[in-house]
Design a protein around this motif. Structure first.
Motif, PDB file in Angstrom:
ATOM      1  N   PRO A  91       0.786  -1.243   0.000  1.00  0.00           N
ATOM      2  CA  PRO A  91       0.000   0.000   0.000  1.00  0.00           C
ATOM      3  C   PRO A  91       0.815   1.289   0.000  1.00  0.00           C
ATOM      4  CG  PRO A  91       0.176  -0.848   2.229  1.00  0.00           C
ATOM      5  CD  PRO A  91       0.938  -1.799   1.357  1.00  0.00           C
ATOM      6  N   VAL A  92       2.141   1.200  -0.188  1.00  0.00           N
ATOM      7  CA  VAL A  92       2.969   2.410  -0.115  1.00  0.00           C
ATOM      8  C   VAL A  92       3.361   2.883  -1.512  1.00  0.00           C
ATOM      9  CG1 VAL A  92       5.158   3.370   0.746  1.00  0.00           C
ATOM     10  CG2 VAL A  92       3.857   1.784   2.170  1.00  0.00           C
ATOM     11  N   GLU A 113      -6.170   5.085  -5.540  1.00  0.00           N
ATOM     12  CA  GLU A 113      -6.956   4.448  -4.466  1.00  0.00           C
ATOM     13  C   GLU A 113      -6.216   3.306  -3.785  1.00  0.00           C
ATOM     14  OE1 GLU A 113     -10.591   3.348  -6.334  1.00  0.00           O
ATOM     15  OE2 GLU A 113     -11.272   5.433  -6.483  1.00  0.00           O
ATOM     16  N   GLU A 114      -5.248   2.709  -4.498  1.00  0.00           N
ATOM     17  CA  GLU A 114      -4.538   1.570  -3.898  1.00  0.00           C
ATOM     18  C   GLU A 114      -3.440   2.000  -2.926  1.00  0.00           C
ATOM     19  OE1 GLU A 114      -4.058  -1.918  -6.885  1.00  0.00           O
ATOM     20  OE2 GLU A 114      -4.234  -0.089  -8.055  1.00  0.00           O
ATOM     21  N   ILE A 115      -3.083   3.288  -2.966  1.00  0.00           N
ATOM     22  CA  ILE A 115      -2.002   3.793  -2.103  1.00  0.00           C
ATOM     23  C   ILE A 115      -2.595   4.354  -0.805  1.00  0.00           C
ATOM     24  CG2 ILE A 115      -0.152   5.546  -1.923  1.00  0.00           C
ATOM     25  CD1 ILE A 115       0.480   3.249  -3.875  1.00  0.00           C
ATOM     26  N   ARG A 116      -2.081   3.847   0.337  1.00  0.00           N
ATOM     27  CA  ARG A 116      -2.558   4.349   1.635  1.00  0.00           C
ATOM     28  C   ARG A 116      -1.550   5.286   2.302  1.00  0.00           C
ATOM     29  NH1 ARG A 116      -2.959   0.613   5.371  1.00  0.00           N
ATOM     30  NH2 ARG A 116      -2.552  -1.296   4.220  1.00  0.00           N
ATOM     31  N   VAL A 117      -0.257   5.052   1.997  1.00  0.00           N
ATOM     32  CA  VAL A 117       0.789   5.895   2.608  1.00  0.00           C
ATOM     33  C   VAL A 117       1.729   6.392   1.512  1.00  0.00           C
ATOM     34  CG1 VAL A 117       2.742   5.930   4.224  1.00  0.00           C
ATOM     35  CG2 VAL A 117       0.710   4.557   4.753  1.00  0.00           C
ATOM     36  N   LYS A 136      -5.355  13.480   1.764  1.00  0.00           N
ATOM     37  CA  LYS A 136      -5.988  12.825   2.906  1.00  0.00           C
ATOM     38  C   LYS A 136      -5.189  11.600   3.341  1.00  0.00           C
ATOM     39  CE  LYS A 136     -10.709  14.399   2.211  1.00  0.00           C
ATOM     40  NZ  LYS A 136     -10.421  15.391   1.150  1.00  0.00           N
ATOM     41  N   LYS A 137      -3.933  11.538   2.904  1.00  0.00           N
ATOM     42  CA  LYS A 137      -3.146  10.354   3.231  1.00  0.00           C
ATOM     43  C   LYS A 137      -1.937  10.729   4.080  1.00  0.00           C
ATOM     44  CE  LYS A 137      -4.487   8.143  -1.030  1.00  0.00           C
ATOM     45  NZ  LYS A 137      -4.113   7.579  -2.314  1.00  0.00           N
ATOM     46  N   ALA A 144       1.597   2.459   7.653  1.00  0.00           N
ATOM     47  CA  ALA A 144       0.888   1.461   6.821  1.00  0.00           C
ATOM     48  C   ALA A 144       0.251   0.384   7.690  1.00  0.00           C
ATOM     49  CB  ALA A 144       1.861   0.829   5.835  1.00  0.00           C
ATOM     50  N   ASN A 145       0.875   0.097   8.837  1.00  0.00           N
ATOM     51  CA  ASN A 145       0.348  -0.967   9.708  1.00  0.00           C
ATOM     52  C   ASN A 145      -0.571  -0.425  10.795  1.00  0.00           C
ATOM     53  OD1 ASN A 145       1.635  -3.064   8.388  1.00  0.00           O
ATOM     54  ND2 ASN A 145       3.534  -2.804   9.560  1.00  0.00           N
ATOM     55  N   GLY A 146      -0.902   0.863  10.741  1.00  0.00           N
ATOM     56  CA  GLY A 146      -1.789   1.462  11.738  1.00  0.00           C
ATOM     57  C   GLY A 146      -1.149   1.544  13.118  1.00  0.00           C
TER      58      GLY A 146
END
Lengths: 62, 508
Positions: free
Chosen positions: B192-193, B248-252, B276-277, B312-314
């Motif tokens: 997700p990075v 959309e696939e990238i979270r960080v 928003k990331k 990424a791991n919260g």
């Protein structure tokens, strides 16, 4: 139309024309990426000279 | 008696890697002392002249190939013939013989109509014009080549921006698009990075450090080091950051590079603040640090990866950072039984790794001399002669003209290791081995051989510390490469930052 946005490139993944180092072509093939190696050669005359010649041939029209 | 010959092959163009590989084959021939294959540019003629070849009678232009050999007179002709043979089917080429190679971009596009990108690694003086043609054809461009004038870079990037296309580079050695490694890249898992980087081995180090923490990267967009300069204005850096924020696939998001020009840094950070990331910002050696969500400002590469992995791991990024710096403190205990007197000599193939090591060492043991120093007063007068603590970047132009990049061949660096070991003032020799696609099949083997020879001559006077930047899925295999070094008596660390610190604690 070939042109695609950066987002489309990221979504579809790379499909590559490789111009230069052969190893990069081999590495892409090993990752099962669609790739073509261009048999690139340096131009016989430099592009600046070529464009000047073209301008001359075009009778002053650029 | 040694004789020499230069053969001119008219109108024959080959890439630099092919030429180096053929030259290496010739050098292994009995009776050949020296062999080189170069395009007949002015710079290459000067290099040949400096190497003692008579070039004044050579009638050749930059589109001609020079095969230069020196050795036993009876084998020179055979060596030239061997070179011409090898060039027909270059060593290392695995392609099917007879495979069709288009001679023009149009030809290539008709073979692969769905092509969306060009990877360009020809000589810099031609690369800009080829990139221009590729943009006209609607292709995104990765420009591996260096020596492209900055004016050309600016015009290419402006044109690309108008078309919504990306120009990665010039001097962009590494990129990852949808998990595919381009140029020098590591075979890390996807995840997700998303990265944007103005620093080639900086990108590789963060990619590898994320993989060590079980976090994958989907895209890593290289920009070339000059992109974040005032003149270029961070065009690719901004476009890359925006694309990752929209993906959309990238979270960080992770940014890597040396500190950008202030106006460029402000522009880039504003883009991320508006997103928003969460973003880990690793402008190495920058003044900013601390957490200002959604931005997490870091100063080192492993730190950036640790913070990004936590995001990424919260998990809590500040505890990840604390944990990492505590682990660095524990290196003092590791160094205690390894204590040596003398200076550190760092021999790097990765430019950003060399830069980061200088930053760390300067903070711990004082200023470091280099061919690519942090401050101009620490520049080595002669890059081949160390003084005090020295760290040399073997990827700099001065070492790569007429030679392969040290990530492709460490021969020259290994020779330096051996000569440094003869210096009685040296206490630690520190080096990197960068793995991945495009890199030498066994860099650790090349360096280990030199370490073994050095140990025979210098005994236990010197400690050897290294970092292997890679993962097991890389063509060379990271565990295997570590083992080769460890068996030669090298202490191998888990990150570049760790290796630099350990070296400092050993002599500090």
């Amino acid at each position: 139309m070939r042109e695609m946005t950066v987002s489309e490139l990221l979504k579809n993944g790379p499909k590559v024309i490789n111009i230069g180092v052969e190893q990069f072509y081999e590495d892409l093939k090993s990752q099962e990426v669609p790739v073509v190696q261009l048999d690139w050669r340096p131009p016989a005359v430099n592009s600046e000279l070529l464009s000047k010649l073209r301008r001359l041939r075009g009778g002053g029209k650029s | 008696m040694l004789l020499q010959r230069i053969h001119v092959e008219k109108g024959a163009y080959y890439d630099s890697v092919t030429l180096m590989l053929v030259a290496r084959e010739l050098q292994s021939m009995e009776g050949i002392e020296e062999a080189s294959l170069n395009m007949a540019t002015e710079a290459n003629l000067k290099i040949l002249a400096a190497a003692g070849f008579g070039v004044s009678d050579i009638q050749a232009g930059q589109s001609d190939l020079l095969i230069a050999v020196r050795g036993d007179g009876s084998v020179l002709e055979a060596a030239i013939e061997r070179a011409r043979e090898l060039l027909k089917n270059p060593p290392g080429r695995k392609s099917t013989p007879g495979e069709y190679r288009p001679k023009s971009l149009d030809g290539a596009l008709s073979m692969l109509p769905e092509a969306n990108m060009a990877l360009i690694s020809i000589a810099g003086r031609y690369a800009g014009d080829e990139a221009d043609k590729c943009l006209d054809a609607g292709l995104h461009v990765m420009l591996y080549s260096d020596n492209v004038p900055i004016e050309k870079e600016i015009s290419l990037k402006n044109k690309a921006k108008e078309k919504g296309l990306l120009v990665m580079g010039p001097d962009c050695g590494t990129a990852v698009i949808r998990g595919v490694g381009l140029g020098f890249a590591n075979a890390c898992p996807t995840g997700p990075v998303g990265l944007v980087a103005a620093a080639g081995t900086g990108l590789q180090e963060v990619h590898v450090q994320l993989a060590r923490r079980g976090v994958g990267v989907l895209h890593a967009i290289g920009t070339g080091g000059r992109d974040v300069k005032e003149e270029v204005g961070g065009i690719t850096f901004s476009m890359g950051s925006e694309a990752l924020l929209c993906d959309e696939e990238i979270r960080v998001v992770v940014l890597i590079g040396k500190p950008p020009a202030p106006s460029v840094e402000e522009r880039i950070l504003r883009i991320l603040e508006g997103g928003k990331k969460p973003a880990a910002v690793g402008f190495i050696g920058g003044k900013a640090s601390g957490d200002k969500p959604p931005l997490y400002l870091c100063r080192e590469l492993e730190e950036t990866a640790a913070v990004a992995a936590a995001l990424a791991n919260g998990k809590d990024p500040s505890s990840a950072r604390e944990e990492l710096f505590k682990s660095y403190e524990r290196l003092k205990e590791k160094a205690a039984p390894m204590k040596r007197k003398g200076f550190i000599r760092g021999l790097y193939s990765g430019g950003t790794l060399c830069y980061e090591a200088q930053l760390i060492a300067t903070g711990l043991i004082g200023s470091v001399y280099s061919n690519a120093p942090l401050a101009s007063e620490m520049k080595l007068a002669d890059s081949l002669k160390s003084r005090g603590h020295t760290m040399v970047d073997y990827g700099e132009d001065e070492f790569t003209q007429g030679r392969l990049h040290p990530m492709m061949d460490s021969t020259f660096r290994a020779e330096r290791l051996l000569s440094e070991s003869q210096d009685p003032d040296v206490g630690v020799i520190l080096f990197d081995c960068v793995l991945g696609y495009g890199c030498h099949p066994n860099p650790a083997g090349q360096m280990a051989e030199a370490v073994e020879k050095a140990r025979k001559k210098a005994g236990g006077r010197i400690a050897y510390v290294a970092y292997v930047c890679g993962v097991d899925a890389d063509p060379q295999g990271a565990t295997e490469q570590r083992k080769i070094l460890e068996e030669a008596g090298v202490t191998v660390c888990d990150s570049n930052a760790e290796a630099a610190r350990l070296a400092c604690y050993i002599v500090g």
